[in-house]
Write an enzyme that holds these catalytic residues in place. Structure first.
Site, PDB file in Angstrom:
ATOM      1  N   SER A   1     124.711 -22.501  -5.508  1.00  0.00           N
ATOM      2  CA  SER A   1     124.793 -23.891  -5.965  1.00  0.00           C
ATOM      3  C   SER A   1     126.125 -24.103  -6.679  1.00  0.00           C
ATOM      4  O   SER A   1     127.186 -23.878  -6.096  1.00  0.00           O
ATOM      5  CB  SER A   1     123.584 -24.198  -6.858  1.00  0.00           C
ATOM      6  OG  SER A   1     123.488 -25.569  -7.136  1.00  0.00           O
ATOM      7  N   TYR A   2     126.100 -24.505  -7.950  1.00  0.00           N
ATOM      8  CA  TYR A   2     127.310 -24.727  -8.750  1.00  0.00           C
ATOM      9  C   TYR A   2     128.287 -23.554  -8.610  1.00  0.00           C
ATOM     10  O   TYR A   2     129.514 -23.728  -8.555  1.00  0.00           O
ATOM     11  CB  TYR A   2     126.879 -24.903 -10.196  1.00  0.00           C
ATOM     12  CG  TYR A   2     127.955 -25.139 -11.227  1.00  0.00           C
ATOM     13  CD1 TYR A   2     128.231 -26.431 -11.685  1.00  0.00           C
ATOM     14  CD2 TYR A   2     128.641 -24.079 -11.807  1.00  0.00           C
ATOM     15  CE1 TYR A   2     129.175 -26.649 -12.670  1.00  0.00           C
ATOM     16  CE2 TYR A   2     129.592 -24.293 -12.787  1.00  0.00           C
ATOM     17  CZ  TYR A   2     129.862 -25.589 -13.221  1.00  0.00           C
ATOM     18  OH  TYR A   2     130.803 -25.813 -14.207  1.00  0.00           O
TER      19      TYR A   2
END
Length: 959
Positions: free
Chosen positions: A753-754
């Site tokens: 993700s991030y």
């Protein structure tokens, strides 16, 4: 049959028990002061109570709401309700209306399997109404034609209906359906998590005959108090522990299963506090209670509350075989607290027999010298026999299949004529699938003809376990066998897994990696670890002419010593792969070795002080269990999870505990080594937006002996650490840490993700320094994240963190921010913790201060992401994509993820992986994900891996 008004003031109509509905009507009339108490803890104040008249009134109000939706007698209603009070209210509303309820439980962590199960039940029950909560409705997968009603909506309709008419009038003239004994009253789903559940049909006559037999055998009266902690989808909870006390007008207590499983001693403490006279528990709980006998004695001697079990007349114990020595020890251990020497009743029952139907009221007197307790004699009107393969009754003492006949036996399976025919003999006896013998009228079971394993009272089908394991690398298809064994004196069966490995002869690291993958997959799918894993050649798997593995024959060979050499080899291989054996030294190390041994079901002498907790088999769930053990045995409270991650061996953890259990002092190091074995190029994985790395623990386990797996953890978790001030500072810090661990490339970097954006920047920085980066991976993140970061304010981030930690569900994570935004920040966070499950907060060791600090750190990372704009290029990317947070997977891939093509100089790879954004590394998907990821790493790093392996294996001086 038609619906007719039945007046509570007319007891003769309630006494005529032709239908199950009249059980509640009679109890409400004859025993208005008795009722149901829902217990959330061991203290009296940790409960809420509902009298039988209140339960009836509430059920009638819900009945009106269900009728308003158009339901008519014989319609099916699936109940997906985790709240005990809600479940019983809607259940009785169905029974009173002549609807046929069918309890359900979700398939957690696997939307595909859950959707398959829902679709199967929707078709099997001919499009029933599914009643669930608003929160659970938000988590339901899409199933065409599935009709769903939220219990909150029904409650609102019931409340408005009650306000529109006189409550007194409704109590006097409840319109209750008058069912006939042969009418269908209840459907109960059999185990079938792959979507092939059968629905056992229980009529009003079945259930009422069962109640009469149970009450006669157990001698319950209105003066009794019963206690249950088994969930209502289990037939024993609904019939044995709810309807039976209702049948006699007794007081009944119910607790969520987690209340007891988290702390087994609560079972006895609740019995003591509420002076319970009858209870039910699977046999497996007796083992932990025996282990805790000394603990409770110490608490009492130190001035704690005394345990009083003198009111307890009997505990019905079923679900699996009862070990005589375990039961005798239980009775002896708790005799000082008033427990009767005849208080334990081994019993037998199935869904198809309306739960308990055979009881041993003479334990342990009739079981002296036996390993397993006999199950006693059947209830009134039930006949039993053991029969040979031709369904001919066998004489006493001979072993055959247990078969049953009587008015409490099901007539079969709903909409499944084939299964129904298979379940009955030509002369109408029900085939249990269990092997047993009858001595002096008492039944003893000796095994099963069905292919299943019972662990801690739960039935697991061999073919389901085998199907999951056949998906692993290096497992030969068709050569996996899952079967039970039981060590002498053990409290429960153990699971044995036999596999034919596809690794090259002599490849010990590869074989050990396969054994670790098998163990991890079983743990993450079913929550327990195999007792034995046997790598065997294909010719060790006996087959029928149709190719079916003869598991029973393999069990016989195992228990006769035929695989002892394989067991010894696996033990030696494991010791070698863990770096040899180093004995613990000092009291703390010995205590920790005993804790590790208890958790991994082995001898403390086999635990090396230098072996990693994760290499021994520990998963992310085991970290939480380890923390509880350390608190209980060593008195160390609040052991940080990061301490276990960074000091996973007995020796390392003992040293940390000597320093107070806190993370290592000194300079911040973002690298958390989750797996250090293997000669291939290490993989560095960057944390998601919450900053923590626990999400990688289960994935890393599949890299044992293959390549090192390092996770990067954000700065700011430990006391005195200052969070990063900019995205650039974070990237620079991580690059420095990676180069300190691996000075030169080729490198393998990935981010979840991030972390995908961070991994991209790390790769750029390493390439700018002249290093080779052969693998850059992004788990479900596009290059442009600013728009998403700008959508998230503090309360959004806190809600996402709470969802990520399983403190709230998906719907709550979407709805709550708007509700909480007007509140002060501290009240926002306090509300999220108030609605979180207590046991989950305890597992994560979260209080308001710790959650607030974590939310602030996650919010800081979100803030850094708002200023991030991808520029420049790296050589190539491998993008693993799953179902996104919103929108379709196709749109997500084409319109968002493929924008990585703008930031690479060579073609990228886009790899479809199972699961959703937040579940792709979860227990149900990680086995499939790891195979995909490892294959991609091997493809990208083949030359580099071979070079590193050759250097590692070269004689000293030539590398």
């Amino acid at each position: 049959m038609a619906s007719q008004p039945l007046k509570n003031s007319a007891p003769e109509e309630c006494q005529d028990l032709r239908s199950v509905a009249r059980l509640l009507l009679r109890a409400a009339h004859d025993h208005p002061d008795a009722g149901v108490r829902y217990v959330s803890g061991q203290a009296a104040e940790d409960s809420q109570r509902q009298t039988y008249p209140e339960l009836l009134e509430s059920a009638l109000e819900f009945l009106a709401a269900l009728r308003d939706r158009g339901l008519r007698p014989c319609d099916k209603v699936a109940l997906l309700l985790d709240g005990q009070s809600e479940f019983l209210t809607v259940f009785w509303a169905c029974v009173l209306g002549g609807f046929v309820p069918c309890p359900m439980v979700p398939v957690p962590g696997d939307p595909a399997r859950w959707a398959t199960q829902l679709a199967h039940v929707n078709q099997l029950l001919e499009r029933p109404l599914l009643v669930t909560t608003e929160a659970m409705r938000a988590e339901l997968p899409e199933v065409p034609g599935l009709a769903v009603a939220a219990v909150e909506e029904l409650r609102d309709v019931a409340a408005s209906s009650g306000a529109a008419s006189s409550g007194a009038a409704r109590r006097q003239q409840p319109e209750v359906h008058s069912a006939a004994p042969e009418d269908l009253a209840l459907l109960v789903l059999t185990s079938g998590s792959t979507g092939n559940s059968k629905a056992v049909m229980l009529t009003h006559g079945n259930i009422l005959a069962s109640m009469a037999g149970k009450a006669d055998k157990q001698r319950l009266t209105a003066a009794d108090t019963t206690f249950n902690w088994i969930s209502y989808d289990h037939v024993a909870a609904l019939l044995e522990a709810h309807m039976l006390p209702l049948y006699v007008g007794a007081e009944q207590l119910h607790a969520e299963a987690s209340v007891i499983l988290e702390e087994p001693l609560r079972f006895l403490r609740i019995i003591s506090r509420h002076q319970v006279t009858m209870s039910f528990t699977p046999n497996f709980l007796l083992g932990p209670l025996n282990s805790s006998a000394g603990e409770i004695a110490e608490e009492i001697s130190a001035g704690g509350e005394r345990l009083d079990l003198s009111a307890l007349r009997h505990i019905v114990s079923g679900g699996e075989a009862n070990v005589v020595a375990t039961g005798e020890a239980f009775l002896e251990n708790y005799a000082p607290y008033g427990l009767r020497e005849t208080a334990l009743w081994p019993a037998f029952g199935m869904t198809e027999t309306c739960a308990g139907s055979i009881y041993n009221r003479e334990f342990p007197a009739t079981d002296a010298g036996q390993e397993f307790a006999n199950l006693g004699t059947p209830v009134k009107a039930l006949r039993i026999r053991v029969a040979d393969d031709d369904n001919r009754a066998l004489p006493p003492g001979e072993v055959g299949e247990l078969q049953l006949s009587g008015p409490m036996i099901t007539s079969g399976y709903y909409n499944d004529e084939e299964a129904t025919q298979e379940a009955f003999t030509p002369d109408g006896w029900f085939r249990s699938g269990d092997l047993g013998r009858i001595d002096d009228g008492r039944l003893t079971l000796v095994g099963r003809s069905k292919d299943s394993v019972i662990v801690n009272g739960v039935n697991y089908f061999s073919h389901e376990i085998e199907a999951a394991l056949e998906q692993l690398d290096d497992v030969a298809a068709g050569y996996v066998a899952a079967f039970p064994t039981r060590r002498p004196g053990s409290d429960t069966e153990q699971l044995v897994i036999a596999v034919s490995p596809g690794v090259a002869d002599g490849d010990e690291p590869g074989l050990y990696r396969l054994i670790s993958a098998v163990r991890s997959t079983v743990v993450m799918h079913w929550g327990f670890r195999p007792s034995l894993i046997l790598p065997l050649p294909e010719d060790a798997f006996p087959k029928t002419s149709l190719g079916k593995t003869l598991r029973r024959r393999m069990r016989i060979r195992l228990e006769s010593g035929g695989f002892d050499d394989v067991i010894a080899y696996v033990a030696e291989l494991t010791t070698r792969q863990l770096g040899g054996h180093t004995p613990p030294r000092g009291e703390t190390e010995r205590e920790l070795a005993e804790i590790y041994a208890e958790m991994f079901d082995t001898d403390p002498e086999r635990i090396s002080a230098t072996a990693s907790f994760f290499d021994l088999g520990g998963t992310s769930l085991d970290i939480l269990r380890l923390r509880r053990h350390v608190t209980r045995r060593l008195g160390v409270a609040d052991l940080p999870i990061i301490t276990v991650l960074t000091a996973p061996s007995v020796r390392q953890l003992a040293a940390r505990l000597a320093d107070g259990g806190s993370p290592a002092s000194g300079a911040y190091d973002p690298i958390v080594p989750l797996q250090t074995g293997g000669e291939k190029t290490p993989l560095f994985c960057v944390h998601p937006g919450v900053g923590e790395v626990l999400v990688f623990v289960n994935l890393a386990k599949y890299f044992v002996g293959d390549r090192p797996f390092y996770a990067l953890r954000a700065r700011g978790f430990n006391e005195g650490e200052k969070p990063f001030g900019s995205f650039e500072e974070m990237v620079a810090c991580y690059v420095e840490a990676i180069r300190a661990r691996q000075p030169h490339g080729p490198y393998a970097i990935a981010g979840y993700s991030y972390g995908g954006a961070v991994a991209f920047e790390i790769a750029k920085a390493l390439e700018a320094a002249g290093e080779r980066v052969d693998f850059v991976g992004s788990f479900n993140l596009p290059p442009h994240i600013t728009y998403r970061m700008e959508e998230l304010d503090f309360v959004d981030t806190a809600a996402n963190l709470a969802f990520f930690l399983d403190l709230i569900n998906k719907k709550q994570s979407i709805d709550l921010p708007d509700e909480l935004r007007p509140l002060p920040k501290e009240e926002q966070l306090a509300h999220l913790l108030r609605i979180a499950p207590r046991n989950r907060l305890a597992e994560l060791d979260l209080d308001l201060a710790k959650f607030s600090a974590w939310a602030e750190l996650a919010n800081g990372l979100t803030y850094l992401g708002r200023s991030y704009h991808p520029t420049g290029t790296t050589r190539s990317m491998t993008v693993f994509y799953a179902i996104p947070l919103r929108g379709t997977k196709e749109d997500w891939l084409e319109n968002e993820l493929r924008r990585w093509d703008e930031h690479t100089t060579e073609p990228n790879r886009y790899i479809d992986v199972p699961g959703e954004h937040y579940t792709l590394m979860g227990p149900q998907h990680v086995a499939a994900l790891q195979a995909i990821v490892r294959k991609e790493l091997d493809r990208a790093l083949g030359d580099a891996d071979r070079s590193r392996t050759d250097q590692a294996q070269a004689p000293r001086g030539q590398a």
